[in-house]
Enzyme design. Structure first.
Site, PDB file in Angstrom:
ATOM      1  N   TYR A 179      10.297  55.739  71.074  1.00  7.55           N
ATOM      2  CA  TYR A 179      11.732  55.633  71.347  1.00  7.55           C
ATOM      3  C   TYR A 179      12.505  56.575  70.422  1.00  7.55           C
ATOM      4  O   TYR A 179      13.343  57.368  70.864  1.00  7.55           O
ATOM      5  CB  TYR A 179      12.177  54.187  71.140  1.00  7.55           C
ATOM      6  CG  TYR A 179      13.651  53.971  71.330  1.00  7.55           C
ATOM      7  CD1 TYR A 179      14.213  53.993  72.599  1.00  7.55           C
ATOM      8  CD2 TYR A 179      14.488  53.749  70.241  1.00  7.55           C
ATOM      9  CE1 TYR A 179      15.571  53.797  72.775  1.00  7.55           C
ATOM     10  CE2 TYR A 179      15.844  53.556  70.407  1.00  7.55           C
ATOM     11  CZ  TYR A 179      16.383  53.580  71.675  1.00  7.55           C
ATOM     12  OH  TYR A 179      17.718  53.399  71.846  1.00  7.55           O
ATOM     13  N   ALA A 188      25.267  59.340  72.612  1.00  9.10           N
ATOM     14  CA  ALA A 188      24.823  58.340  71.647  1.00  9.10           C
ATOM     15  C   ALA A 188      23.353  58.515  71.344  1.00  9.10           C
ATOM     16  O   ALA A 188      22.501  58.389  72.220  1.00  9.10           O
ATOM     17  CB  ALA A 188      25.081  56.946  72.205  1.00  9.10           C
ATOM     18  N   LEU A 190      25.999  57.323  77.312  1.00  5.38           N
ATOM     19  CA  LEU A 190      25.413  56.175  76.613  1.00  5.38           C
ATOM     20  C   LEU A 190      24.215  55.592  77.345  1.00  5.38           C
ATOM     21  O   LEU A 190      23.552  54.708  76.812  1.00  5.38           O
ATOM     22  CB  LEU A 190      26.467  55.062  76.436  1.00  5.38           C
ATOM     23  CG  LEU A 190      27.434  55.280  75.288  1.00  5.38           C
ATOM     24  CD1 LEU A 190      28.633  56.087  75.743  1.00  5.38           C
ATOM     25  CD2 LEU A 190      27.898  53.969  74.721  1.00  5.38           C
ATOM     26  N   THR A 210      13.263  57.594  80.807  1.00  9.37           N
ATOM     27  CA  THR A 210      14.701  57.341  81.003  1.00  9.37           C
ATOM     28  C   THR A 210      15.505  58.168  80.006  1.00  9.37           C
ATOM     29  O   THR A 210      16.484  58.829  80.356  1.00  9.37           O
ATOM     30  CB  THR A 210      15.026  55.843  80.789  1.00  9.37           C
ATOM     31  OG1 THR A 210      14.279  55.107  81.727  1.00  9.37           O
ATOM     32  CG2 THR A 210      16.512  55.560  80.959  1.00  9.37           C
ATOM     33  N   GLY A 228      22.922  46.859  81.716  1.00  9.36           N
ATOM     34  CA  GLY A 228      24.357  46.576  81.774  1.00  9.36           C
ATOM     35  C   GLY A 228      24.610  45.538  82.867  1.00  9.36           C
ATOM     36  O   GLY A 228      23.675  45.099  83.539  1.00  9.36           O
ATOM     37  N   PHE A 233      27.067  47.116  77.069  1.00  9.73           N
ATOM     38  CA  PHE A 233      27.871  46.474  76.021  1.00  9.73           C
ATOM     39  C   PHE A 233      28.854  47.464  75.378  1.00  9.73           C
ATOM     40  O   PHE A 233      30.082  47.275  75.449  1.00  9.73           O
ATOM     41  CB  PHE A 233      26.878  45.850  75.022  1.00  9.73           C
ATOM     42  CG  PHE A 233      27.369  45.703  73.622  1.00  9.73           C
ATOM     43  CD1 PHE A 233      28.566  45.051  73.345  1.00  9.73           C
ATOM     44  CD2 PHE A 233      26.610  46.197  72.558  1.00  9.73           C
ATOM     45  CE1 PHE A 233      29.001  44.908  72.032  1.00  9.73           C
ATOM     46  CE2 PHE A 233      27.033  46.051  71.250  1.00  9.73           C
ATOM     47  CZ  PHE A 233      28.242  45.412  70.984  1.00  9.73           C
ATOM     48  N   ILE A 234      28.373  48.553  74.835  1.00  4.04           N
ATOM     49  CA  ILE A 234      29.275  49.486  74.147  1.00  4.04           C
ATOM     50  C   ILE A 234      30.095  50.284  75.171  1.00  4.04           C
ATOM     51  O   ILE A 234      31.299  50.477  75.009  1.00  4.04           O
ATOM     52  CB  ILE A 234      28.485  50.449  73.223  1.00  4.04           C
ATOM     53  CG1 ILE A 234      27.694  49.641  72.186  1.00  4.04           C
ATOM     54  CG2 ILE A 234      29.434  51.427  72.520  1.00  4.04           C
ATOM     55  CD1 ILE A 234      26.752  50.477  71.322  1.00  4.04           C
TER      56      ILE A 234
END
Ligand code: UDP
Length: 326
Positions: free
Chosen positions: A149, A117, A76, A95, A36, A11-12
């Site tokens: 997270y 990010a 990102l 990840t 994505g 998205f970003i």
């Protein structure tokens, strides 16, 4: 300038890719399409200055090849969404940490300007809003998966700043607060697209907990402008962390009301206990507001779109998508 965007089909990332192409840069995207989608970059693929590689950050050969050609890297790629993090915590942590480790190693080999990010999740359960970049951080215990997270993203921040200090990597970190806009999907939990979908479908809009928890929502176009502003200031912003987000606070209960009203929907608002929405013992943040004075001072950036504009844009996007035009 040649820019590599990891997670560029997300998205970003796809909005960033579009903005960079619009200003004449050459853009390479590396994305494993886990969250994505090709649809997000379909239009960009028409540009001769755009290339897409399907792959993950553990494909070290692809990463090395792409980093070797890049002047700048926007990192990102990450595990996204509260549900994924709760359901597959090992994959989410690996990840984030292993992916960023591989990315930073490649960036160091070629001395690439790097911007990555991080997330407002690192502020954890801190209650002293607004949150500033140098504040102490308060995470919950490891028995609650959600905090894994936050801890993984925080470790990435430490890794990134260490690479800057020890090896001179020109690196900047952004802590993104809640971002909203076209192409965002509610599938991974994001509240605004979820509420918009429910409202447009005439279904009950599900407010988790008592709905008094607050967030600040920033339009993706403003976030893209913030990131490009930082990218353009390598000397002043390397080795620094910046909050990026809106500082206009809204409760989730009020957000639900506004979405229903602006969508012209008759949906009722239904409260769902956290235990039912996520998992027993789930801990939410009561308030999340960034102090954005640091990025304002560095680049002059501040968000331009208000919540009403953001919601209208999201409602228009979802209507077009539901009508098959999105
Ligand atoms: N939320 C909600 N209903 C939903 C989805 C989310 O009430 O259908 C709440 C969620 O519990 C949180 C806020 O909305 O308090 C923002 O959730 P999101 O997952 O978008 O982002 P977060 O800020 O929690 O990372």
């Amino acid at each position: 300038m040649q820019v590599l965007i990891t997670g560029g089909a997300g998205f970003i990332g796809s909005h960033l890719a579009e903005a960079l192409l619009d200003r004449g840069e050459t853009v390479a995207v590396l994305d494993n399409l886990s969250t994505g989608s090709i649809q997000n970059i379909r239009r960009l693929q028409q540009s001769s200055r755009f290339s897409f590689t399907e792959g993950a950050l553990d494909d070290h050969a692809a990463l090395d090849r792409l980093a070797g050609r890049a002047d700048a890297i926007l990192h990102l790629a990450a595990a996204v969404g509260v549900h994924l993090v709760l359901e597959r915590p090992t994959a989410a942590i690996e990840t984030n940490v292993l992916g960023t480790h591989a990315l930073l190693s490649a960036a160091r080999r070629y001395g690439c300007r790097t911007l990555f990010a991080s997330t407002s999740e690192v502020y954890g359960k801190g209650a002293a809003v607004p949150f500033a970049e140098d504040d102490d951080l308060l995470l919950g215990p490891p028995s609650r998966s959600r905090w894994g997270y936050a801890a993984s993203k925080l470790l990435n921040e430490f890794l990134g700043l260490a690479a800057h200090r020890e090896f001179g990597l020109p690196l900047t970190i952004v802590r993104l607060f809640n971002v909203v806009g076209p192409r965002q999907t509610g599938r991974f939990g994001a509240v605004v697209p979820r509420f918009v979908n429910l409202a447009l479908g005439g279904e009950p809009v599900t407010v988790y907990g008592d709905g008094a928890q607050t967030r600040c929502f920033c339009h993706v176009s403003d976030v893209v402008r913030a990131l490009l502003g930082l990218l353009d200031e390598p000397l002043a912003t390397s080795g620094e962390i910046y909050n990026v987000g809106s500082d206009c606070e809204v409760s989730i209960r009020d957000l639900a009301r506004q979405v229903v009203a602006r969508a012209g929907s008759a949906s009722p608002i239904r409260h769902v206990p956290y235990d039912e929405a996520y998992a027993p013992g789930f801990e939410d943040m009561r308030r999340r507001v960034p102090d954005i004075s640091k990025i304002k001072a560095a680049t002059g950036w501040s968000p331009s779109l208000l919540l009403a504009d953001i919601l209208d844009d999201m409602i228009d996007f979802e209507k077009a998508r539901l009508a098959g035009k999105g």
